[in-house]
Design a protein around this motif. Structure first.
Motif, PDB file in Angstrom:
ATOM      1  N   GLU A 148      -7.651   1.231   3.373  1.00 44.37           N
ATOM      2  CA  GLU A 148      -8.955   1.255   4.030  1.00 44.37           C
ATOM      3  C   GLU A 148     -10.063   0.718   3.115  1.00 44.37           C
ATOM      4  O   GLU A 148     -10.932  -0.021   3.540  1.00 44.37           O
ATOM      5  N   THR A 149     -10.017   1.097   1.838  1.00 49.14           N
ATOM      6  CA  THR A 149     -11.071   0.671   0.911  1.00 49.14           C
ATOM      7  C   THR A 149     -10.843  -0.741   0.398  1.00 49.14           C
ATOM      8  O   THR A 149     -11.793  -1.446   0.050  1.00 49.14           O
ATOM      9  N   GLY A 150      -9.566  -1.164   0.352  1.00 49.28           N
ATOM     10  CA  GLY A 150      -9.250  -2.488  -0.146  1.00 49.28           C
ATOM     11  C   GLY A 150      -8.907  -2.495  -1.627  1.00 49.28           C
ATOM     12  O   GLY A 150      -9.011  -1.482  -2.326  1.00 49.28           O
TER      13      GLY A 150
ATOM     14  N   TYR B 121     -11.264   4.233  17.742  1.00 50.15           N
ATOM     15  CA  TYR B 121      -9.920   4.118  17.165  1.00 50.15           C
ATOM     16  C   TYR B 121     -10.009   3.498  15.767  1.00 50.15           C
ATOM     17  O   TYR B 121     -10.634   2.447  15.593  1.00 50.15           O
ATOM     18  N   ARG B 122      -9.395   4.149  14.786  1.00 51.54           N
ATOM     19  CA  ARG B 122      -9.392   3.618  13.424  1.00 51.54           C
ATOM     20  C   ARG B 122      -8.118   2.816  13.181  1.00 51.54           C
ATOM     21  O   ARG B 122      -7.013   3.318  13.402  1.00 51.54           O
ATOM     22  N   LYS B 123      -8.282   1.572  12.748  1.00 49.75           N
ATOM     23  CA  LYS B 123      -7.150   0.684  12.537  1.00 49.75           C
ATOM     24  C   LYS B 123      -6.180   1.262  11.502  1.00 49.75           C
ATOM     25  O   LYS B 123      -6.579   1.954  10.579  1.00 49.75           O
ATOM     26  N   PHE B 124      -4.909   0.950  11.697  1.00 52.05           N
ATOM     27  CA  PHE B 124      -3.887   1.430  10.768  1.00 52.05           C
ATOM     28  C   PHE B 124      -3.019   0.272  10.278  1.00 52.05           C
ATOM     29  O   PHE B 124      -2.989  -0.042   9.103  1.00 52.05           O
ATOM     30  N   ASP B 125      -2.318  -0.375  11.189  1.00 45.07           N
ATOM     31  CA  ASP B 125      -1.477  -1.521  10.833  1.00 45.07           C
ATOM     32  C   ASP B 125      -1.837  -2.682  11.755  1.00 45.07           C
ATOM     33  O   ASP B 125      -0.989  -3.316  12.362  1.00 45.07           O
TER      34      ASP B 125
ATOM     35  N   TRP C 199       0.820  -1.209   0.000  1.00 55.44           N
ATOM     36  CA  TRP C 199       0.000   0.000   0.000  1.00 55.44           C
ATOM     37  C   TRP C 199       0.854   1.259   0.000  1.00 55.44           C
ATOM     38  O   TRP C 199       0.424   2.303  -0.514  1.00 55.44           O
ATOM     39  N   MET C 200       2.064   1.180   0.543  1.00 49.72           N
ATOM     40  CA  MET C 200       2.983   2.320   0.437  1.00 49.72           C
ATOM     41  C   MET C 200       3.342   2.573  -1.021  1.00 49.72           C
ATOM     42  O   MET C 200       3.313   3.718  -1.495  1.00 49.72           O
ATOM     43  N   VAL C 201       3.690   1.501  -1.752  1.00 56.41           N
ATOM     44  CA  VAL C 201       4.051   1.635  -3.171  1.00 56.41           C
ATOM     45  C   VAL C 201       2.843   2.096  -3.976  1.00 56.41           C
ATOM     46  O   VAL C 201       2.957   2.951  -4.865  1.00 56.41           O
ATOM     47  N   GLN C 202       1.678   1.542  -3.676  1.00 55.11           N
ATOM     48  CA  GLN C 202       0.436   1.950  -4.354  1.00 55.11           C
ATOM     49  C   GLN C 202       0.229   3.456  -4.263  1.00 55.11           C
ATOM     50  O   GLN C 202      -0.038   4.130  -5.262  1.00 55.11           O
ATOM     51  N   GLU C 203       0.382   4.005  -3.066  1.00 51.14           N
ATOM     52  CA  GLU C 203       0.165   5.441  -2.865  1.00 51.14           C
ATOM     53  C   GLU C 203       1.201   6.265  -3.625  1.00 51.14           C
ATOM     54  O   GLU C 203       0.876   7.289  -4.234  1.00 51.14           O
ATOM     55  N   LYS C 204       2.448   5.820  -3.629  1.00 48.76           N
ATOM     56  CA  LYS C 204       3.506   6.564  -4.308  1.00 48.76           C
ATOM     57  C   LYS C 204       3.329   6.530  -5.826  1.00 48.76           C
ATOM     58  O   LYS C 204       3.648   7.506  -6.521  1.00 48.76           O
TER      59      LYS C 204
END
Length: 392
Positions: free
Chosen positions: A146-148, A348-352, A106-111
């Protein structure tokens, strides 16, 4: 003589009236001509652009080409990029390694959203049964952790010989996109994995750069070096990938350098705000949390949110937690940068978020807490350890 003196003023008067009419006529036509000239200038301005822009430029030229609403990455000097992430370890169970590489995905996806037309793919193996799964598609900016992920060309097939840990399949996926700018990110869990999927890895010759990483041990490092030696521009990254890479600024910048992206401001190393350094806190509920006991309510419902509120005054601080459920023998953890929008009322919203099986020598979660803090480089961290006073 008398007649002459009378007629002379009349003659002068007639001449003055004629002069005034003549002047008025000239002024009228001058205004008409001026108005027409202005219209012509406006028309030229619209057709050719502001002359001042050309005058103030050393070699400028006003282009007649239409500027599109969205500029492609190629026009900015950044062409589309193909990336395939290889999970080079057994993914039958959701291990810590799986969670780590999934976070990297997801890091690569965002970049890659900043490289219009780029493609992102993945491939992983499940040893029981002997199958592998893959997919690849053009990056969709609307898809987040978050969306998948929406499947596109999803396949699950039986492993065959000489799959070279997925490198052969990764090349097929890249060739289907047709871009020349491609890289493979290859992640090993540091263990020696056997089976059809891993057969032929050391002898595989890559056509694109392969960057290899280890998540833990070094038992597989000789293979990672062989992969790099057989790829153009590849590199073995000796430093182990942090447990939670999405919290690590150095790892984020490493990805930026591999993808050719520009680091975002919020990826810079944490700095001081009003003389207060960021603080990383992990809360350990060192008791069985299978049931919601008074101890659980005290730590989860009161202390957690008390610390959360206080950390909002330390910009860029992180907060994490870990708790155990003896039935089943599992532990749950999460850690993220403190979000002031998360309160006791909103939740609390999940992150990792991770849920994994307990293993030996976990030291009541202290070992895991250290891994969580290490993602930020032990910048400034503390662990708050709560026991219910009972023997567990």
């Amino acid at each position: 003589m008398l007649c002459y003196t009378v007629c002379f003023p009349l003659q002068v008067m007639v001449r003055c009236v004629d002069c005034e009419v003549y002047c008025r006529n000239r002024l009228y036509w001058a205004r008409i001509i001026g108005f027409v000239v202005c219209l012509c200038l406006v028309f030229l301005y619209i057709c050719q652009g502001p002359p001042a822009l050309k005058v103030n430029s050393l070699s400028g030229k006003v282009s007649s080409l239409h500027v599109p609403d969205k500029v492609s990455s190629a026009s900015l000097g950044r062409g589309p990029l193909n990336v395939v992430i290889v999970y080079a370890f057994d993914c039958t169970n959701w291990t810590s390694a799986w969670y780590t590489v999934d976070g990297i995905f997801w890091m690569v996806q965002e970049k890659l959203t900043y490289f219009a037309g780029s493609c992102l793919g993945y491939i992983y193996v499940i040893s029981t049964p002997n199958t592998y799964t893959l997919d690849m598609k053009v990056v969709d900016p609307t898809e987040t952790k978050e969306t998948g992920y929406t499947k596109f060309a999803w396949h699950r097939m039986t492993c065959t010989k000489n799959m070279a840990s997925g490198l052969a399949e990764a090349h097929k996926m890249i060739s289907s996109c047709g871009h020349h700018n491609s890289i493979i990110l290859f992640f090993s869990d540091g263990l020696v994995n056997k089976g059809d999927f891993f057969d032929g890895t050391q002898n595989f010759v890559s056509k694109v750069p392969v960057h290899t990483f280890t998540l833990a041990g070094d038992a597989y490092n000789h293979v990672l070096h062989s992969i790099v030696a057989n790829s153009p521009g590849g590199k073995f990254h000796a430093t182990a990938v942090p447990e939670r890479p999405n919290l690590s600024s150095p790892f984020s910048k490493l990805l930026d350098s591999l993808l050719g992206a520009t680091p975002k401001d919020d990826e810079k190393p944490p700095g001081t705000v009003s003389g207060r350094e960021p603080l990383d806190v992990v809360i350990i509920s060192a008791f069985d949390s299978t049931n919601s006991t008074p101890a659980w309510y005290t730590v989860d419902n009161e202390i957690f949110w008390l610390v959360q509120e206080k950390l909002t005054h330390f910009a860029n601080s992180c907060m994490g937690y870990i708790y155990v459920m003896s039935t089943p023998n599992m532990y749950t953890s999460d850690m993220k940068v403190v979000d002031p929008a998360d309160t006791k009322e909103t939740g609390y919203r999940k992150f990792d978020w991770r849920r994994l099986k307990c293993t030996k020598n976990m030291a009541s979660g202290l070992a895991e807490a250290h891994k969580m803090i290490s993602s930020r480089g032990y910048h400034d961290g503390v662990i708050l350890f709560f026991s219910d006073g009972l023997i567990n």
